[in-house]
Design a protein around this motif. Structure first.
Motif, PDB file in Angstrom:
ATOM      1  N   GLU A 188      10.147 -12.139   4.377  1.00 40.74           N
ATOM      2  CA  GLU A 188       9.877 -13.010   5.660  1.00 40.74           C
ATOM      3  C   GLU A 188       9.020 -12.378   6.393  1.00 40.74           C
ATOM      4  N   SER A 189       9.272 -11.222   6.557  1.00 41.25           N
ATOM      5  CA  SER A 189       8.251 -10.486   7.659  1.00 41.25           C
ATOM      6  C   SER A 189       7.079  -9.655   7.006  1.00 41.25           C
ATOM      7  N   GLY A 190       7.261  -9.395   5.770  1.00 40.12           N
ATOM      8  CA  GLY A 190       6.302  -8.702   5.171  1.00 40.12           C
ATOM      9  C   GLY A 190       6.402  -7.301   5.369  1.00 40.12           C
ATOM     10  N   LYS A 191       7.464  -6.638   5.892  1.00 39.00           N
ATOM     11  CA  LYS A 191       7.449  -5.346   6.600  1.00 39.00           C
ATOM     12  C   LYS A 191       8.619  -4.768   6.305  1.00 39.00           C
ATOM     13  N   ASP A 192       9.788  -5.226   5.801  1.00 45.97           N
ATOM     14  CA  ASP A 192      11.030  -4.864   5.711  1.00 45.97           C
ATOM     15  C   ASP A 192      11.542  -4.485   4.056  1.00 45.97           C
ATOM     16  N   LEU A 193      11.931  -5.499   3.778  1.00 48.18           N
ATOM     17  CA  LEU A 193      12.535  -5.774   2.542  1.00 48.18           C
ATOM     18  C   LEU A 193      11.571  -5.469   1.379  1.00 48.18           C
ATOM     19  N   SER A 194      10.418  -6.119   1.668  1.00 54.74           N
ATOM     20  CA  SER A 194       9.134  -6.199   0.650  1.00 54.74           C
ATOM     21  C   SER A 194       8.979  -4.446   0.528  1.00 54.74           C
ATOM     22  N   ILE A 195       8.697  -3.778   1.744  1.00 55.04           N
ATOM     23  CA  ILE A 195       8.543  -2.615   1.762  1.00 55.04           C
ATOM     24  C   ILE A 195       9.215  -1.428   0.841  1.00 55.04           C
ATOM     25  N   GLY A 196      10.660  -2.002   1.036  1.00 56.17           N
ATOM     26  CA  GLY A 196      11.787  -1.307   0.183  1.00 56.17           C
ATOM     27  C   GLY A 196      11.400  -1.466  -1.173  1.00 56.17           C
ATOM     28  N   VAL A 197      11.360  -2.652  -1.756  1.00 61.00           N
ATOM     29  CA  VAL A 197      11.135  -2.990  -3.174  1.00 61.00           C
ATOM     30  C   VAL A 197       9.690  -2.216  -3.656  1.00 61.00           C
ATOM     31  N   ALA A 198       8.668  -2.310  -2.931  1.00 62.34           N
ATOM     32  CA  ALA A 198       7.436  -1.847  -3.073  1.00 62.34           C
ATOM     33  C   ALA A 198       7.443  -0.200  -3.132  1.00 62.34           C
ATOM     34  N   LEU A 199       8.440   0.540  -2.258  1.00 57.04           N
ATOM     35  CA  LEU A 199       8.469   1.856  -2.498  1.00 57.04           C
ATOM     36  C   LEU A 199       9.167   2.461  -3.692  1.00 57.04           C
ATOM     37  N   VAL A 200      10.182   1.382  -4.231  1.00 53.99           N
ATOM     38  CA  VAL A 200      10.892   1.808  -5.307  1.00 53.99           C
ATOM     39  C   VAL A 200       9.996   1.836  -6.424  1.00 53.99           C
ATOM     40  N   ILE A 201       9.111   0.572  -6.533  1.00 53.67           N
ATOM     41  CA  ILE A 201       8.254   0.628  -7.634  1.00 53.67           C
ATOM     42  C   ILE A 201       7.118   1.706  -7.663  1.00 53.67           C
ATOM     43  N   LEU A 202       6.455   2.094  -6.508  1.00 56.65           N
ATOM     44  CA  LEU A 202       5.589   3.220  -6.457  1.00 56.65           C
ATOM     45  C   LEU A 202       6.429   4.448  -6.946  1.00 56.65           C
ATOM     46  N   CYS A 203       7.756   4.649  -6.654  1.00 60.23           N
ATOM     47  CA  CYS A 203       8.467   5.985  -6.984  1.00 60.23           C
ATOM     48  C   CYS A 203       8.624   6.067  -8.382  1.00 60.23           C
ATOM     49  N   LEU A 204       8.817   4.738  -9.074  1.00 66.77           N
ATOM     50  CA  LEU A 204       8.931   4.430 -10.640  1.00 66.77           C
ATOM     51  C   LEU A 204       7.877   4.471 -11.706  1.00 66.77           C
ATOM     52  N   PHE A 205       6.890   3.800 -11.009  1.00 68.55           N
ATOM     53  CA  PHE A 205       5.917   3.495 -12.027  1.00 68.55           C
ATOM     54  C   PHE A 205       4.393   3.802 -11.553  1.00 68.55           C
ATOM     55  N   ASP A 261      13.449  12.716  -5.773  1.00 70.04           N
ATOM     56  CA  ASP A 261      14.612  13.324  -4.739  1.00 70.04           C
ATOM     57  C   ASP A 261      13.885  12.601  -3.460  1.00 70.04           C
ATOM     58  N   LYS A 262      14.518  13.242  -2.264  1.00 70.56           N
ATOM     59  CA  LYS A 262      14.209  12.708  -0.889  1.00 70.56           C
ATOM     60  C   LYS A 262      12.593  13.122  -0.559  1.00 70.56           C
ATOM     61  N   ASN A 263      12.330  14.341  -0.904  1.00 70.88           N
ATOM     62  CA  ASN A 263      10.822  14.671  -0.571  1.00 70.88           C
ATOM     63  C   ASN A 263       9.859  13.597  -1.441  1.00 70.88           C
ATOM     64  N   PHE A 264      10.240  13.278  -2.755  1.00 67.73           N
ATOM     65  CA  PHE A 264       9.361  12.617  -3.365  1.00 67.73           C
ATOM     66  C   PHE A 264       9.338  11.189  -2.871  1.00 67.73           C
ATOM     67  N   ILE A 265      10.418  10.611  -2.460  1.00 67.10           N
ATOM     68  CA  ILE A 265      10.467   9.522  -1.655  1.00 67.10           C
ATOM     69  C   ILE A 265       9.790   9.474  -0.276  1.00 67.10           C
ATOM     70  N   ARG A 266       9.921  10.448   0.444  1.00 65.07           N
ATOM     71  CA  ARG A 266       8.980  10.401   1.430  1.00 65.07           C
ATOM     72  C   ARG A 266       7.568  10.478   1.331  1.00 65.07           C
ATOM     73  N   SER A 267       7.247  11.176   0.364  1.00 59.18           N
ATOM     74  CA  SER A 267       5.537  10.987   0.110  1.00 59.18           C
ATOM     75  C   SER A 267       5.155   9.883  -0.453  1.00 59.18           C
ATOM     76  N   ARG A 268       5.739   9.033  -1.120  1.00 56.62           N
ATOM     77  CA  ARG A 268       5.505   7.556  -1.557  1.00 56.62           C
ATOM     78  C   ARG A 268       5.622   6.727  -0.212  1.00 56.62           C
ATOM     79  N   LEU A 269       6.476   7.157   0.633  1.00 55.42           N
ATOM     80  CA  LEU A 269       6.517   6.356   1.920  1.00 55.42           C
ATOM     81  C   LEU A 269       5.463   6.513   2.822  1.00 55.42           C
ATOM     82  N   GLY A 270       4.735   7.837   2.683  1.00 51.65           N
ATOM     83  CA  GLY A 270       3.676   8.302   3.399  1.00 51.65           C
ATOM     84  C   GLY A 270       2.372   7.335   2.865  1.00 51.65           C
ATOM     85  N   TRP A 271       2.456   7.043   1.786  1.00 48.41           N
ATOM     86  CA  TRP A 271       1.253   6.125   1.135  1.00 48.41           C
ATOM     87  C   TRP A 271       1.497   4.687   1.888  1.00 48.41           C
TER      88      TRP A 271
END
Length: 463
Positions: free
Chosen positions: A391-408, A426-436
Motif C-alpha cells: 500500500e505505502s511502498g515503504k514498509d511491507l514491500s521493503i521487508g520482502v525486498a530486503l529478504v530477496i536482497l539477502c538471499l539472491f 546474520d544481523k550484520n549482513f541484514i543491516r548491510s543490505r538494509l543500508g542499500w
C-alpha cells in the motif's frame, strides 16, 4: 470594614470547575487549526530568509520539516530522528543513513535542513545532536586519515560540555557500526571534497543577508524555524511553536503538498468550516496519496524494484516477477495468480508485518523458481526483473525486498548465477543490505515488527 474570612477567599468546587473549564476552552481555541496554519506560514517565511542568506537548498527533516517548505522550492528530504539524540541514548542510525544527502551537499556546497520543535525548546534534539553525530561519523568514515576533520561539533547553548564529551566517547563505536555495513567509502567520497560541519540557526540568530562561502568545510545548516515560546501559547497572540507536529491529532488528513497547493483558501476560511474543507481537499486532491509512490529501483541492483500498489497498476512491468502484498488476509492456496505473480494477503499494518514471518518461505521459493527459469548469467541479468508492491511502498514491500536482497544478490548487487537461497545470514549482513535500501530509498520505513519477521525468517532457517 471586617476582614474576609478564609471561606470567602477560597473558591468553591463549582468555581474551580468553571475556572478549569474556561482555561481548557481558551487553550483549545488557541491551538486551533487556523492558528496552526498561520504559524506554519510564519515559520516558513523564516526558512526563506535563511535560504536568502546562505544560498543552499532546503531539505525537510521529515515528517515535520515539509510543512515549512513550499514543494516548488524543496530540495529534498532527510530522516534524522530526535530520539537518536535524546540524552543517554545517543545513536548513529543504520536504518536512517541519509547518505543521499552527500550528493546534494557536494553539488551545492552544503544544505539547509529544516525542522521545528515544540513549546519550551530552542531546537529539536535532531538538530542539536543527531545531525552533529552524523556529520562527525561520516567525516571519520570518508576522511579516515585526516583526524583534524573528526571533531564533534554541538551547539554549546543547548548541549552541555558533559553531554558533548559523552557523545564524543561513543563516536568510535558509531563508526564501527557504519563500517560493518560495507558501505563503499570511495564512491561516497566522489560527492564531497571537504568535511561536513553543522551550523545552527534559529529565529533568535543574527543572519547575514548574503550567500556565504565556507572554504574549509561543507556547511550542514541546521535550521529550527519555530520561535521559542517559554510560557503558554495563550500569551503568544495565536502563535504555536512547532505547529506542524502531531498532524494526526489536528490535520484531518491534511498533508504539506495539499496545504501549500491550497494555502490561500485554507487561511481565509473560518475555523468552524476548516475540517469539512480539508476533508474535501484531501478527497479530491491528486497529491493526497503516499509521497514517493513511484516505482523505484533498489541500487546497486538493476532489477529489484519496489512500488505502491496503485502505481504498480498504472506502470506495469511485463514478465517481471511481481509480489503484491495486500492489506487483507487471504488463503495461501490462492496467492499465486499467474506463473509470475503473487497476491499475498497479509492483513493491514502490524498484523501484516507479523504475518510476513509465515509468508516468507512461500515468497522466497516463488522468487527462486522464477530466477531459475530466467537462467541468469552475468551478461543477461536484465532478463529478470522483480517488483514488490504494498500500500505505502515503504514498509511491507521493503521487508520482502530486503529478504530477496539477502538471499539472491551478491555483494556487488548482481543476481547470483545459481539462485539458491544463501545460508550465511546474520544481523550484520541484514543491516548491510538494509543500508542499500536506505541509500536508494531514504523514505523507506519498515517498522519494527517487519524487521523482526525478517530476522526470524533469515536467521532461524535450517542451515
Amino acid at each position: 470594614m471586617p476582614l474576609p474570612t478564609a471561606s470567602e477567599l477560597i473558591f468553591s468546587e463549582q468555581a474551580n470547575h468553571n475556572f478549569s473549564k474556561t482555561l481548557g476552552e481558551l487553550k483549545r481555541s488557541t491551538l486551533s487549526i487556523q492558528n496552526r496554519l498561520q504559524s506554519i506560514l510564519h515559520d516558513a517565511a523564516f526558512a526563506r530568509r535563511v535560504v536568502a542568506a546562505y544560498g543552499r537548498p532546503l531539505i525537510a527533516n521529515e515528517r515535520c520539516g515539509s510543512w515549512y517548505i513550499d514543494p516548488e522550492t524543496k530540495g529534498g528530504s532527510a530522516y534524522f530522528k530526535s530520539t537518536d539524540g535524546h540524552t543517554g541514548v545517543w545513536k548513529f542510525s543504520s536504518r536512517r543513513l541519509n547518505l543521499h544527502l552527500l550528493e546534494i551537499i557536494g553539488k551545492h556546497d552544503g544544505c539547509i535542513i529544516v525542522d521545528s520543535t515544540r513549546r519550551g525548546k530552542r531546537m529539536p534534539d535532531a538538530m542539536s545532536k543527531t545531525v552533529p553525530i552524523w556529520c562527525s561519523v561520516l567525516n571519520r568514515f570518508l576522511f579516515s586519515g585526516q583526524p583534524q576533520f573528526h571533531e564533534l561539533y554541538t551547539p554549546p547553548q543547548v548541549v552541555s560540555q558533559s553531554e558533548h564529551a559523552q557523545i564524543a566517547a561513543l563516536l568510535p563505536s558509531f563508526l564501527a557500526a557504519l563500517e560493518a555495513l560495507n558501505t563503499p567509502a570511495t564512491e561516497l567520497r566522489h560527492h564531497v571534497l571537504k568535511p561536513l560541519r553543522p551550523i545552527w540557526v534559529t529565529p533568535e540568530s543574527n543572519i547575514t543577508p548574503y550567500p556565504q562561502i565556507f572554504e574549509d568545510y561543507h556547511p550542514v545548516i541546521c535550521c529550527t524555524v519555530s520561535r521559542r515560546v517559554v510560557g503558554g501559547e495563550v500569551s503568544e497572540g495565536g502563535y504555536i511553536q512547532g505547529a506542524g507536529d502531531d498532524t494526526e491529532n489536528w490535520g484531518h488528513g491534511l498533508s504539506p503538498p495539499i496545504f501549500w497547493a491550497n494555502k490561500e483558501v485554507l487561511v481565509s476560511t473560518p475555523e468552524a468550516k476548516l475540517p469539512d474543507l480539508i476533508e474535501t481537499l484531501v478527497a479530491i486532491s491528486p497529491i493526497g496519496g503516499p509521497a514517493g509512490g513511484q516505482t523505484r529501483c533498489l541500487k546497486p541492483t538493476s532489477c529489484l524494484f519496489v512500488s505502491t500498489i496503485a502505481d504498480m497498476e498504472v506502470n506495469t512491468m511485463p514478465r517481471a516477477c511481481t509480489v503484491v502484498l495486500l492489506p487483507k488476509i487471504t488463503a495461501e492456496c490462492i496467492w499465486q495468480t499467474s506463473p509470475t505473480r503473487l497476491d499475498v494477503g497479509l492483513g493491514p499494518h502490524k498484523l501484516g508485518s507479523r504475518n510476513l514471518r509465515t509468508a516468507f518461505p512461500f515468497i522466497a521459493e516463488f522468487v527462486r523458481k522464477y530466477l531459475a527459469s530466467c537462467k541468469i548469467d552475468a551478461d543477461q541479468e536484465d532478463s529478470a526483473k522483480i517488483l514488490i508492491a504494498c500500500e505505502s511502498g515503504k514498509d511491507l514491500s521493503i521487508g520482502v525486498a530486503l529478504v530477496i536482497l539477502c538471499l539472491f544478490f551478491d555483494d556487488q548487487g548482481h543476481l547470483m548465477q545459481q539462485p539458491n537461497q544463501r545460508m550465511n545470514v546474520d544481523k550484520n549482513f541484514i543491516r548491510s543490505r538494509l543500508g542499500w535500501i536506505s541509500t536508494s530509498m531514504p523514505d523507506a520505513n519498515a517498522n519494527r515488527a517487519t524487521l523482526q519477521s525478517i530476522n526470524s525468517f533469515l536467521m532461524e532457517r535450517p542451515k
